[in-house]
Scaffold this motif. Structure first.
Motif, PDB file in Angstrom:
ATOM      1  N   LEU A 247      14.095 -33.108 -40.111  1.00  0.00           N
ATOM      2  CA  LEU A 247      14.796 -32.237 -39.172  1.00  0.00           C
ATOM      3  C   LEU A 247      13.823 -31.631 -38.162  1.00  0.00           C
ATOM      4  N   ARG A 248      12.613 -31.351 -38.606  1.00  0.00           N
ATOM      5  CA  ARG A 248      11.602 -30.836 -37.689  1.00  0.00           C
ATOM      6  C   ARG A 248      11.285 -31.864 -36.602  1.00  0.00           C
ATOM      7  N   LEU A 249      11.227 -33.136 -36.985  1.00  0.00           N
ATOM      8  CA  LEU A 249      10.986 -34.189 -35.997  1.00  0.00           C
ATOM      9  C   LEU A 249      12.147 -34.295 -35.013  1.00  0.00           C
ATOM     10  N   SER A 250      13.352 -34.074 -35.493  1.00  0.00           N
ATOM     11  CA  SER A 250      14.501 -34.131 -34.583  1.00  0.00           C
ATOM     12  C   SER A 250      14.439 -33.006 -33.556  1.00  0.00           C
ATOM     13  N   ARG A 251      13.897 -31.866 -33.936  1.00  0.00           N
ATOM     14  CA  ARG A 251      13.729 -30.784 -32.953  1.00  0.00           C
ATOM     15  C   ARG A 251      12.733 -31.179 -31.878  1.00  0.00           C
ATOM     16  N   MET A 252      11.678 -31.910 -32.261  1.00  0.00           N
ATOM     17  CA  MET A 252      10.712 -32.363 -31.269  1.00  0.00           C
ATOM     18  C   MET A 252      11.345 -33.380 -30.328  1.00  0.00           C
ATOM     19  N   ALA A 253      12.208 -34.229 -30.853  1.00  0.00           N
ATOM     20  CA  ALA A 253      12.902 -35.203 -30.009  1.00  0.00           C
ATOM     21  C   ALA A 253      13.835 -34.501 -29.030  1.00  0.00           C
ATOM     22  N   ARG A 254      14.447 -33.428 -29.462  1.00  0.00           N
ATOM     23  CA  ARG A 254      15.313 -32.654 -28.580  1.00  0.00           C
ATOM     24  C   ARG A 254      14.502 -32.044 -27.427  1.00  0.00           C
ATOM     25  N   MET A 255      13.285 -31.619 -27.719  1.00  0.00           N
ATOM     26  CA  MET A 255      12.421 -31.058 -26.677  1.00  0.00           C
ATOM     27  C   MET A 255      12.026 -32.142 -25.688  1.00  0.00           C
ATOM     28  N   ALA A 256      11.748 -33.352 -26.157  1.00  0.00           N
ATOM     29  CA  ALA A 256      11.407 -34.460 -25.259  1.00  0.00           C
ATOM     30  C   ALA A 256      12.598 -34.807 -24.373  1.00  0.00           C
ATOM     31  N   ARG A 257      13.796 -34.758 -24.929  1.00  0.00           N
ATOM     32  CA  ARG A 257      14.997 -35.040 -24.139  1.00  0.00           C
ATOM     33  C   ARG A 257      15.190 -33.965 -23.068  1.00  0.00           C
ATOM     34  N   LEU A 258      14.871 -32.728 -23.403  1.00  0.00           N
ATOM     35  CA  LEU A 258      14.970 -31.637 -22.427  1.00  0.00           C
ATOM     36  C   LEU A 258      13.977 -31.834 -21.288  1.00  0.00           C
ATOM     37  N   LEU A 259      12.769 -32.275 -21.623  1.00  0.00           N
ATOM     38  CA  LEU A 259      11.765 -32.494 -20.581  1.00  0.00           C
ATOM     39  C   LEU A 259      12.157 -33.652 -19.663  1.00  0.00           C
ATOM     40  N   ARG A 260      12.839 -34.661 -20.199  1.00  0.00           N
ATOM     41  CA  ARG A 260      13.310 -35.754 -19.353  1.00  0.00           C
ATOM     42  C   ARG A 260      14.454 -35.304 -18.454  1.00  0.00           C
ATOM     43  N   ALA A 261      15.293 -34.412 -18.946  1.00  0.00           N
ATOM     44  CA  ALA A 261      16.448 -33.952 -18.173  1.00  0.00           C
ATOM     45  C   ALA A 261      16.033 -32.989 -17.066  1.00  0.00           C
ATOM     46  N   MET A 262      14.928 -32.286 -17.268  1.00  0.00           N
ATOM     47  CA  MET A 262      14.471 -31.314 -16.271  1.00  0.00           C
ATOM     48  C   MET A 262      13.045 -31.655 -15.850  1.00  0.00           C
ATOM     49  N   PRO A 263      12.867 -32.514 -14.854  1.00  0.00           N
ATOM     50  CA  PRO A 263      11.508 -32.899 -14.454  1.00  0.00           C
ATOM     51  C   PRO A 263      10.701 -31.731 -13.884  1.00  0.00           C
ATOM     52  N   GLU A 264      11.394 -30.720 -13.367  1.00  0.00           N
ATOM     53  CA  GLU A 264      10.672 -29.555 -12.844  1.00  0.00           C
ATOM     54  C   GLU A 264       9.921 -28.834 -13.959  1.00  0.00           C
ATOM     55  N   LEU A 265      10.507 -28.823 -15.139  1.00  0.00           N
ATOM     56  CA  LEU A 265       9.849 -28.194 -16.273  1.00  0.00           C
ATOM     57  C   LEU A 265       8.575 -28.942 -16.645  1.00  0.00           C
ATOM     58  N   MET A 266       8.613 -30.257 -16.563  1.00  0.00           N
ATOM     59  CA  MET A 266       7.419 -31.061 -16.853  1.00  0.00           C
ATOM     60  C   MET A 266       6.330 -30.796 -15.826  1.00  0.00           C
ATOM     61  N   ILE A 267       6.693 -30.667 -14.560  1.00  0.00           N
ATOM     62  CA  ILE A 267       5.724 -30.357 -13.507  1.00  0.00           C
ATOM     63  C   ILE A 267       5.096 -28.993 -13.766  1.00  0.00           C
TER      64      ILE A 267
END
Length: 92
Positions: free
Chosen positions: A64-84
């Motif tokens: 479940l902890r790994l799934s939370r990390m995957a959710r964070m990666a999905r968030l970073l893909r959805a919001m490229p401004e956050l990655m910048i």
């Protein structure tokens, strides 16, 4: 620290952000301290095989902890401004 900032302590539990932060801290404490303590105490069972069977549920919780990390990666893909923004913070 945030709990002490509330003038009325009962209002702290009505604040959605405070409850969210409390949930995150509780999950992190559980993963860091309690799960490791349970695994360490499980090693003193009747054998290695028995302790591995008992820790199957705990392995599921680690997934479940790994799934939370995957959710964070999905968030970073959805919001490229956050990655910048994170790249800028990392270079500073």
């Amino acid at each position: 620290v945030r709990f002490a900032a509330f003038s009325s302590k009962t209002r702290a539990f009505r604040d959605a952000w405070f409850m969210f932060d409390t949930l995150l801290v509780t999950l992190m404490v559980f993963e860091t301290w309690i799960m490791n303590l349970i695994l360490a105490l499980g090693m003193f069972g009747t054998g290695v095989g028995a302790s591995l069977e008992k820790s199957a549920v705990l392995r599921l919780l680690r997934l479940l902890r790994l799934s939370r990390m995957a959710r964070m990666a999905r968030l970073l893909r959805a919001m490229p401004e956050l990655m910048i923004l994170l790249k800028g913070i990392a270079t500073a």
